[in-house]
Design a protein around this motif. Structure first.
Motif, mmCIF file in Angstrom:
data_model
loop_
_atom_site.group_PDB
_atom_site.id
_atom_site.type_symbol
_atom_site.label_atom_id
_atom_site.label_comp_id
_atom_site.label_asym_id
_atom_site.label_seq_id
_atom_site.Cartn_x
_atom_site.Cartn_y
_atom_site.Cartn_z
ATOM 1 N N ASP A 1 0.828 -1.203 0.000
ATOM 2 C CA ASP A 1 0.000 0.000 0.000
ATOM 3 C C ASP A 1 0.862 1.252 0.000
ATOM 4 O OD1 ASP A 1 -2.458 1.229 -0.115
ATOM 5 O OD2 ASP A 1 -2.583 1.489 2.066
ATOM 6 N N ALA A 2 1.978 1.202 -0.684
ATOM 7 C CA ALA A 2 2.873 2.342 -0.799
ATOM 8 C C ALA A 2 3.783 2.110 -1.999
ATOM 9 C CB ALA A 2 3.693 2.528 0.471
ATOM 10 N N VAL A 3 4.279 3.209 -2.582
ATOM 11 C CA VAL A 3 5.139 3.144 -3.763
ATOM 12 C C VAL A 3 6.309 4.087 -3.552
ATOM 13 C CG1 VAL A 3 5.276 3.728 -6.215
ATOM 14 C CG2 VAL A 3 3.314 2.467 -5.359
ATOM 15 N N SER A 4 7.472 3.672 -3.982
ATOM 16 C CA SER A 4 8.650 4.529 -3.906
ATOM 17 C C SER A 4 8.417 5.817 -4.696
ATOM 18 C CB SER A 4 9.862 3.779 -4.463
ATOM 19 O OG SER A 4 10.900 4.675 -4.803
ATOM 20 N N ILE B 1 7.836 8.816 -9.898
ATOM 21 C CA ILE B 1 8.249 9.891 -10.805
ATOM 22 C C ILE B 1 8.755 9.313 -12.123
ATOM 23 C CG2 ILE B 1 9.941 11.747 -11.142
ATOM 24 C CD1 ILE B 1 9.762 12.244 -8.103
ATOM 25 N N ARG B 2 9.585 8.286 -12.043
ATOM 26 C CA ARG B 2 10.114 7.672 -13.262
ATOM 27 C C ARG B 2 8.993 7.088 -14.131
ATOM 28 N NH1 ARG B 2 15.541 6.379 -13.862
ATOM 29 N NH2 ARG B 2 16.902 7.076 -12.168
ATOM 30 N N SER B 3 7.923 6.588 -13.495
ATOM 31 C CA SER B 3 6.824 6.003 -14.270
ATOM 32 C C SER B 3 6.122 7.047 -15.127
ATOM 33 C CB SER B 3 5.813 5.342 -13.329
ATOM 34 O OG SER B 3 5.030 6.308 -12.640
ATOM 35 N N ASP C 1 15.650 10.893 -1.143
ATOM 36 C CA ASP C 1 15.920 9.599 -0.532
ATOM 37 C C ASP C 1 15.126 8.518 -1.277
ATOM 38 O OD1 ASP C 1 16.174 7.349 1.036
ATOM 39 O OD2 ASP C 1 15.867 8.393 2.936
ATOM 40 N N PRO C 2 15.803 7.513 -1.863
ATOM 41 C CA PRO C 2 15.068 6.476 -2.601
ATOM 42 C C PRO C 2 14.158 5.620 -1.720
ATOM 43 C CG PRO C 2 17.378 5.876 -2.373
ATOM 44 C CD PRO C 2 17.260 7.297 -1.901
ATOM 45 N N ASP C 3 14.332 5.696 -0.401
ATOM 46 C CA ASP C 3 13.500 4.895 0.506
ATOM 47 C C ASP C 3 12.198 5.591 0.882
ATOM 48 O OD1 ASP C 3 15.336 2.821 0.582
ATOM 49 O OD2 ASP C 3 16.453 3.713 2.243
ATOM 50 N N VAL D 1 5.339 6.870 -1.195
ATOM 51 C CA VAL D 1 4.071 7.584 -1.303
ATOM 52 C C VAL D 1 2.968 6.643 -0.851
ATOM 53 C CG1 VAL D 1 2.468 8.744 -2.861
ATOM 54 C CG2 VAL D 1 4.939 8.909 -3.246
ATOM 55 N N PRO D 2 2.089 7.053 0.070
ATOM 56 C CA PRO D 2 0.994 6.169 0.486
ATOM 57 C C PRO D 2 0.102 5.818 -0.692
ATOM 58 C CG PRO D 2 0.666 8.402 1.323
ATOM 59 C CD PRO D 2 2.047 8.356 0.767
ATOM 60 N N GLY D 3 -0.473 4.618 -0.640
ATOM 61 C CA GLY D 3 -1.238 4.096 -1.763
ATOM 62 C C GLY D 3 -2.350 5.006 -2.233
ATOM 63 N N ASN D 4 -3.057 5.672 -1.298
ATOM 64 C CA ASN D 4 -4.186 6.503 -1.715
ATOM 65 C C ASN D 4 -3.758 7.831 -2.325
ATOM 66 O OD1 ASN D 4 -3.229 7.586 0.628
ATOM 67 N ND2 ASN D 4 -5.202 7.743 1.645
ATOM 68 N N ALA D 5 -2.447 8.103 -2.355
ATOM 69 C CA ALA D 5 -1.963 9.329 -2.985
ATOM 70 C C ALA D 5 -1.278 9.056 -4.316
ATOM 71 C CB ALA D 5 -0.992 10.054 -2.046
#
Length: 417
Positions: free
Chosen positions: A280-283, A288-290, A308-310, A313-317
């Motif tokens: 439920d989260a994405v780097s 951005i790269r997508s 920071d690559p770690d 972004v929360p899933g709902n955003a």
């Protein structure tokens, strides 16, 4: 009958005939010949079913391979040196039926228990005793209520016992839940099958098989939550697609198909990240790269990603930010830093732990002179009002002459979608 050992066929026929005359149950053993020539020993035990007039209609039983439980005594045969080992007659060396049933009861892969008519334990196997967190001996002579007071709806369970004792009808797939000394404070769930025990036609007690289904129950609850979330997100996604189609048709009817398709592709790219990560989260960096698939060769040169690559972004955003990055990129290609050969784009992101805030900065340099838009289109809504309303974000857009500066502050605890 073809697989029954030839020496046991008459025995099986006579036992079957005797079973038909039995009052309520039958039990006998015999041997079978397997396809590979080996001999196996079978214990056949069951109950007799009759019509209202007393005529036998069914023999309902269980056949168990007890070969490995049958003991054979091996001795030397001096009269036959070539065959130095000989088994003594089975009738002198077999384990008794009671011993066989003891082994089956104790080694069964499910919990087993027997209660008398006073609803007191008279027998329990080690597995069920372990589930309860008490020794088998501690159960004997006690009721469920005395031993496990934190089992839910004990009165309902006792009602099941009493109904079985009165009617002789089994109750299957009964769900029981509660806490036990095995795991104090932890709710557990069991699937139980209750059935009567008869002796000479009289119901003398109740038996049960018990299976701990807590993990399966939790897994189902998780599936239910995920399905609810999927339903919620699907509705949001459909609503967003409809809004995008309406607004695109209103503001850019001349190239509707191209713009609408590009926006759907941006949404799809963001959705793919969520599915691929199975979280439920994405780097932030991946998101951005997508949205920059056609400019990957410029990353590190004219497009700088700083963060920071770690950070995630929360899933709902993810969908909202993905669309915002897509719109910002589209505008940069048409009017900004990516519209010429000398412009540069810097995207920074960071976390402010004190404010529990995710901060994103989009800054363009070296493109054409920038001016504020003369009208507010749907693209501006995607990068502004929509993010404010759905995510509770604070957004500042500065159309400075040297290049667009766009900043978003997203409170971690204020996501509203």
């Amino acid at each position: 009958m073809q697989i029954v050992h030839p020496d046991d066929r008459d025995h099986v026929r006579s036992e079957m005939a005797r079973a038909r005359k039995a009052t309520s149950s039958y039990e006998y053993d015999f041997r079978i010949l397997c396809g590979d020539g080996s001999v196996r020993s079978i214990l056949d035990r069951g109950v007799v079913r009759r019509e209202g007039g007393g005529e036998v209609t069914h023999l309902c039983g269980l056949q168990v391979d007890v070969t490995d439980l049958i003991a054979r005594t091996v001795v030397r045969d001096p009269a036959n040196p070539a065959d130095t080992l000989k088994a003594v007659d089975d009738t002198d060396s077999r384990i008794g039926v009671g011993d066989v049933l003891d082994v089956l009861f104790d080694d069964a892969p499910v919990g087993l228990a027997i209660w008398d008519r006073d609803l007191r334990f008279v027998r329990i196997n080690a597995l069920l005793a372990e589930m309860n967190g008490l020794s088998p001996e501690a159960h004997l002579g006690k009721t469920v209520q005395e031993l496990l007071p934190d089992v839910r709806d004990i009165e309902g369970l006792n009602a099941v016992f009493r109904e079985i004792l009165e009617t002789g009808e089994a109750h299957r797939d009964v769900e029981v839940s509660g806490t036990t000394p095995a795991a104090p404070g932890e709710a557990r769930y069991w699937r139980e099958h209750f059935f009567p025990i008869r002796t000479d036609g009289e119901i003398v007690g109740v038996a049960a098989t018990v299976e701990d289904v807590t993990e399966a129950r939790h897994a189902q609850e998780q599936i239910d939550v995920l399905l609810h979330e999927l339903n919620h997100r699907s509705k949001n996604l459909v609503a967003l697609i409809l809004a995008i189609s309406r607004q695109t048709a209103r503001h850019q009817p001349e190239d509707f198909l191209e713009v609408f398709q590009s926006r759907l592709e941006a949404m799809s790219a963001a959705q793919d990240l969520l599915i691929r990560r199975n979280e439920d989260a994405v780097s932030m960096q991946e998101l951005i790269r997508s949205q920059l698939p056609h400019f990957a060769q410029l990353i590190g040169d004219r497009i700088l990603l700083q963060g920071d690559p770690d950070i995630v972004v929360p899933g709902n955003a993810v969908q909202g930010l993905g669309l915002a990055f897509h719109e910002l990129t589209t505008n940069a290609v048409k009017y900004g830093a990516l519209s010429n050969h000398g412009g540069r784009l810097t995207i920074r992101w960071s976390e402010r732990s004190a404010a529990d805030m995710l901060c994103i900065e989009w800054q363009e340099h070296g493109g054409p002179v920038t001016a504020p838009p003369t009208r507010t289109g749907f693209g501006s809504s995607l990068t502004g009002a929509m993010l404010k309303s759905t995510l509770g974000a604070e957004i500042v857009a500065d159309y400075a002459p040297e290049g667009l500066k766009w900043r978003l502050d997203l409170p971690r605890g204020c996501n509203r979608s």
